[in-house]
Design a protein around this motif. Structure first.
Motif, PDB file in Angstrom:
ATOM      1  N   PRO A  86       0.808  -1.224   0.000  1.00 15.91           N
ATOM      2  CA  PRO A  86       0.000   0.000   0.000  1.00 15.91           C
ATOM      3  C   PRO A  86       0.844   1.279   0.000  1.00 15.91           C
ATOM      4  N   GLN A  87       2.060   1.223   0.508  1.00 13.97           N
ATOM      5  CA  GLN A  87       2.910   2.407   0.559  1.00 13.97           C
ATOM      6  C   GLN A  87       3.270   2.911  -0.840  1.00 13.97           C
ATOM      7  N   SER A  88       3.301   2.024  -1.816  1.00 15.02           N
ATOM      8  CA  SER A  88       3.666   2.451  -3.170  1.00 15.02           C
ATOM      9  C   SER A  88       2.573   3.322  -3.801  1.00 15.02           C
ATOM     10  N   TYR A  89       1.413   3.365  -3.192  1.00 12.09           N
ATOM     11  CA  TYR A  89       0.302   4.181  -3.697  1.00 12.09           C
ATOM     12  C   TYR A  89       0.062   5.404  -2.810  1.00 12.09           C
ATOM     13  N   SER A  90       0.990   5.665  -1.929  1.00 15.35           N
ATOM     14  CA  SER A  90       0.883   6.766  -0.982  1.00 15.35           C
ATOM     15  C   SER A  90       0.636   8.090  -1.711  1.00 15.35           C
ATOM     16  N   GLY A  91      -0.266   8.882  -1.156  1.00 14.70           N
ATOM     17  CA  GLY A  91      -0.569  10.182  -1.736  1.00 14.70           C
ATOM     18  C   GLY A  91      -1.613  10.153  -2.830  1.00 14.70           C
ATOM     19  N   ARG A  92      -2.067   8.973  -3.193  1.00 16.05           N
ATOM     20  CA  ARG A  92      -3.107   8.853  -4.205  1.00 16.05           C
ATOM     21  C   ARG A  92      -4.383   8.342  -3.553  1.00 16.05           C
ATOM     22  N   LEU A 116      -6.657   6.305   5.333  1.00 16.64           N
ATOM     23  CA  LEU A 116      -6.414   6.537   3.913  1.00 16.64           C
ATOM     24  C   LEU A 116      -7.567   7.290   3.266  1.00 16.64           C
TER      25      LEU A 116
END
Length: 165
Positions: A86-92, A116
Motif C-alpha cells: 500500500p505504501q507504493s500508492y501513498s498520496g493517491r 487513507l
C-alpha cells in the motif's frame, strides 16, 4: 424475453436496491458512532476523475479471482496487489469497486478507518457496463466479457456474461 428472464432481471434489480438500502443504513450507523464517513462516487464522477489532470486514483477491484479472471476496468489493480504494497500508492486516493458496490464499500470503510483517502465506486462494474464503458482482460486486452457475480444481475446486451474463464 422469456418470463424467467424477466423475473430474474427484476429479482436482480431488487437485490441491488436492497444492497443499496442496507449499506446506507450501515453507513448511517457508522456515522452516528462517530466513524469517518465513506464517500461514494458514481460512474460519471469516476469517468471525469480518470479523465482529469488531477492525481489519478488507485482503482482497486475487490472482486473474487473468478470475476477478475474474466475482466476488469482498465488500470485497476486487485485488492491483493494493493494490500501487498500500500505504501507504493501513498498520496493517491483509492477508489474501490466490485459488482454492485457492497464489497467495495466494506473495503473502502476499512481503508478510511486506517486513515487513507478512499471512496466507494457505488455503481461498480455493473454501473460501468450500464454506461457502455470498456473492459479489459487481466493482460490488458479489450473484452466485452463480464462476470456479473450472479446471473440475476443484468448486463447490457453489448456485453457477454462469462461466469468463469
Amino acid at each position: 424475453m422469456s418470463l424467467a428472464d424477466c423475473c430474474a432481471d427484476h429479482f436482480g434489480a431488487g437485490i441491488i436496491r436492497l444492497c443499496n438500502f442496507a449499506f446506507a443504513v450501515v453507513e448511517s450507523v457508522r456515522c452516528r458512532l462517530g466513524r469517518t464517513p465513506v464517500r461514494s462516487i458514481t460512474t460519471n464522477d469516476l469517468v471525469l476523475w480518470l479523465e482529469s489532470t488531477k492525481v489519478p486514483p488507485v482503482l482497486v477491484d475487490v472482486r473474487s479471482d473468478a470475476e477478475l479472471s474474466v475482466s476488469r476496468i482498465s488500470g485497476a489493480i486487485t485488492r491483493e496487489q494493493f494490500e501487498s504494497d500500500p505504501q507504493s500508492y501513498s498520496g493517491r486516493p483509492v477508489v474501490a469497486y466490485c459488482t454492485v458496490g457492497g464489497r467495495s464499500y466494506l473495503f473502502a470503510a476499512k481503508l478510511v478507518e486506517s486513515g487513507l483517502d478512499a471512496v466507494n465506486y457505488r455503481d461498480s462494474i455493473l454501473g460501468w457496463c450500464d454506461a457502455g464503458l470498456p473492459l479489459v482482460k487481466a493482460d490488458g486486452r479489450p473484452t466485452t466479457d463480464v462476470h456479473p457475480y450472479w446471473r440475476l444481475f443484468k448486463v447490457p446486451d453489448s456485453y457477454q456474461v462469462r461466469m468463469s474463464e
